[in-house]
Design an enzyme around this catalytic site. Structure first.
Site, PDB file in Angstrom:
ATOM      1  N   LYS A 150     -68.184  77.007 -14.059  1.00  0.00           N
ATOM      2  CA  LYS A 150     -68.049  77.484 -15.410  1.00  0.00           C
ATOM      3  C   LYS A 150     -66.695  77.124 -15.989  1.00  0.00           C
ATOM      4  CE  LYS A 150     -71.929  80.560 -14.682  1.00  0.00           C
ATOM      5  NZ  LYS A 150     -72.581  81.654 -15.193  1.00  0.00           N
ATOM      6  N   GLU A 186     -75.921  79.219 -20.788  1.00  0.00           N
ATOM      7  CA  GLU A 186     -74.796  79.382 -21.817  1.00  0.00           C
ATOM      8  C   GLU A 186     -74.536  78.356 -22.782  1.00  0.00           C
ATOM      9  OE1 GLU A 186     -72.075  79.847 -18.605  1.00  0.00           O
ATOM     10  OE2 GLU A 186     -73.159  81.709 -17.960  1.00  0.00           O
ATOM     11  N   HIS A 201     -77.758  74.422 -19.390  1.00  0.00           N
ATOM     12  CA  HIS A 201     -77.657  75.808 -18.795  1.00  0.00           C
ATOM     13  C   HIS A 201     -77.735  76.796 -20.035  1.00  0.00           C
ATOM     14  CE1 HIS A 201     -75.472  79.299 -17.360  1.00  0.00           C
ATOM     15  NE2 HIS A 201     -75.308  78.605 -16.033  1.00  0.00           N
ATOM     16  N   GLY A 255     -74.493  86.757 -13.949  1.00  0.00           N
ATOM     17  CA  GLY A 255     -73.249  87.450 -13.964  1.00  0.00           C
ATOM     18  C   GLY A 255     -73.407  88.939 -14.277  1.00  0.00           C
ATOM     19  N   GLU A 283     -82.934  79.913 -14.178  1.00  0.00           N
ATOM     20  CA  GLU A 283     -82.160  80.789 -14.073  1.00  0.00           C
ATOM     21  C   GLU A 283     -82.412  81.930 -15.164  1.00  0.00           C
ATOM     22  OE1 GLU A 283     -78.127  79.255 -12.562  1.00  0.00           O
ATOM     23  OE2 GLU A 283     -78.027  78.838 -14.654  1.00  0.00           O
ATOM     24  N   SER A 304     -76.915  85.685  -9.939  1.00  0.00           N
ATOM     25  CA  SER A 304     -76.549  86.772  -9.152  1.00  0.00           C
ATOM     26  C   SER A 304     -76.802  86.422  -7.752  1.00  0.00           C
ATOM     27  CB  SER A 304     -76.843  87.890  -9.741  1.00  0.00           C
ATOM     28  OG  SER A 304     -76.301  88.626 -10.871  1.00  0.00           O
ATOM     29  N   ASN A 344     -71.626  76.471  -9.459  1.00  0.00           N
ATOM     30  CA  ASN A 344     -71.293  76.426 -10.952  1.00  0.00           C
ATOM     31  C   ASN A 344     -69.842  77.148 -11.384  1.00  0.00           C
ATOM     32  OD1 ASN A 344     -71.055  75.841 -13.615  1.00  0.00           O
ATOM     33  ND2 ASN A 344     -72.817  77.120 -14.252  1.00  0.00           N
TER      34      ASN A 344
HETATM   35  P1  13P Z   1     -73.988  84.195 -11.545  1.00  0.00           P
HETATM   36  O1  13P Z   1     -74.147  83.366 -10.088  1.00  0.00           O
HETATM   37  O2  13P Z   1     -72.500  84.539 -11.638  1.00  0.00           O
HETATM   38  O3  13P Z   1     -74.788  85.074 -11.984  1.00  0.00           O
HETATM   39  O4  13P Z   1     -74.351  82.764 -12.445  1.00  0.00           O
HETATM   40  C1  13P Z   1     -75.308  82.137 -12.393  1.00  0.00           C
HETATM   41  C2  13P Z   1     -75.084  80.678 -12.992  1.00  0.00           C
HETATM   42  O5  13P Z   1     -75.381  80.963 -14.042  1.00  0.00           O
HETATM   43  C3  13P Z   1     -75.232  79.473 -12.218  1.00  0.00           C
HETATM   44  O6  13P Z   1     -75.385  78.575 -12.959  1.00  0.00           O
END
Ligand code: 13P
Length: 251
Positions: free
Chosen positions: A11, A98, A96, A174, A168, A214, A9
């Site tokens: 982002k 976010e 997601h 992150g 997740e 992560s 992803n």
């Molecule tokens: P990270 O791998 O940067 O923690 O992000 C995970 C994520 O949100 C994938 O959609």
């Protein structure tokens, strides 16, 4: 056997040129890997170019979101599932954390988006996961279960089995703080049982459940050893082609 899925992803990262050159590098680095599905989710503006660059390879392309409304219409700023399919993309990340946190995504809109994806012949990757405060207060399982029930409300088993789920935990995204394999397994098991209760064990045993938060080359193998972990949804470590290819090629 459930076929593993490793999805990146991206982002809100990368220009169109950067996205195309990263996917071209990735295609070379994962050439010949055919026992798992490999997916990249660029931004909407990069979607067509990345889909063109990946066409005919073992790298599939996903959008990061879609409109809850099918087809076309007066919805300024939205991109429909049909329009995503038109680029050559095959998957869409839906719900997601976010988007839930910053863009008012709800279980009801996730449900609409899943329906829109399935109607357009796309595979939704349905994200669920608890906040740190949920985990600390012992509510993690309740939150994930509620998100799964809301996402799949009113869908048939034949529809649910065409989706992929991604667990997740928000506290692991992150932050460099990966869920332990034990926590991932426990939550994936709970999600599978929730799906079994909704639409039966044929579906719950067939559906792929990815872990995200992560994921890196250093921890992917131990996560993938858990019986209910069927893949990874990778953020930061998917931005670099070599780093992501190492995750894809986990043993
Ligand atoms: P990270 O791998 O940067 O923690 O992000 C995970 C994520 O949100 C994938 O959609």
């Amino acid at each position: 056997m459930r076929r593993p899925v490793i999805a990146g992803n991206w982002k809100m990262y990368k220009t169109i040129d950067e996205a195309v050159s990263t996917v071209a590098d990735l295609v070379r680095l994962v050439d010949g890997v055919d026992d798992r599905e490999i997916l990249i989710a660029p931004t909407f503006v990069g979607l067509q170019a990345v889909a063109n660059a990946a066409r005919g390879t073992n790298v599939l392309v996903a959008a990061q979101d879609c409109a809850p409304h099918p087809g076309q219409g007066a919805f300024t700023g939205e991109v429909s599932a049909e329009m995503i399919a038109d680029t050559g993309a095959t998957h869409v990340i839906v719900g997601h954390s976010e988007r839930r946190q910053y863009f008012h995504e709800t279980d009801a809109s996730v449900n609409q988006k899943i329906r829109a994806c399935l109607g357009a012949g796309l595979t939704p990757i349905v994200c669920v996961g608890e906040l740190l405060s949920d985990r600390d207060s012992g509510a993690a399982e309740g939150v994930a279960g509620r998100q799964i029930r809301g996402a799949f409300e009113g869908l048939t088993g034949a529809e649910v089995v065409r989706t992929i789920v991604a667990y997740e935990p928000v506290w692991a995204i992150g932050t460099g703080r990966t869920a332990t394999p034990e926590i991932a397994q426990q939550m994936h098991r709970l999600i599978r049982e929730t799906i079994a209760n909704l639409v039966g064990s044929d579906v719950s045993e067939a559906i792929r459940i990815l872990y995200g938060g992560s994921v890196k080359a250093e921890n992917v193998s131990e996560l993938m050893q858990e019986p209910d972990v069927d893949g990874g949804l990778v953020g930061g470590a998917s931005l670099d082609a070599l780093s992501f290819s190492r995750i894809v090629r986990y043993e």
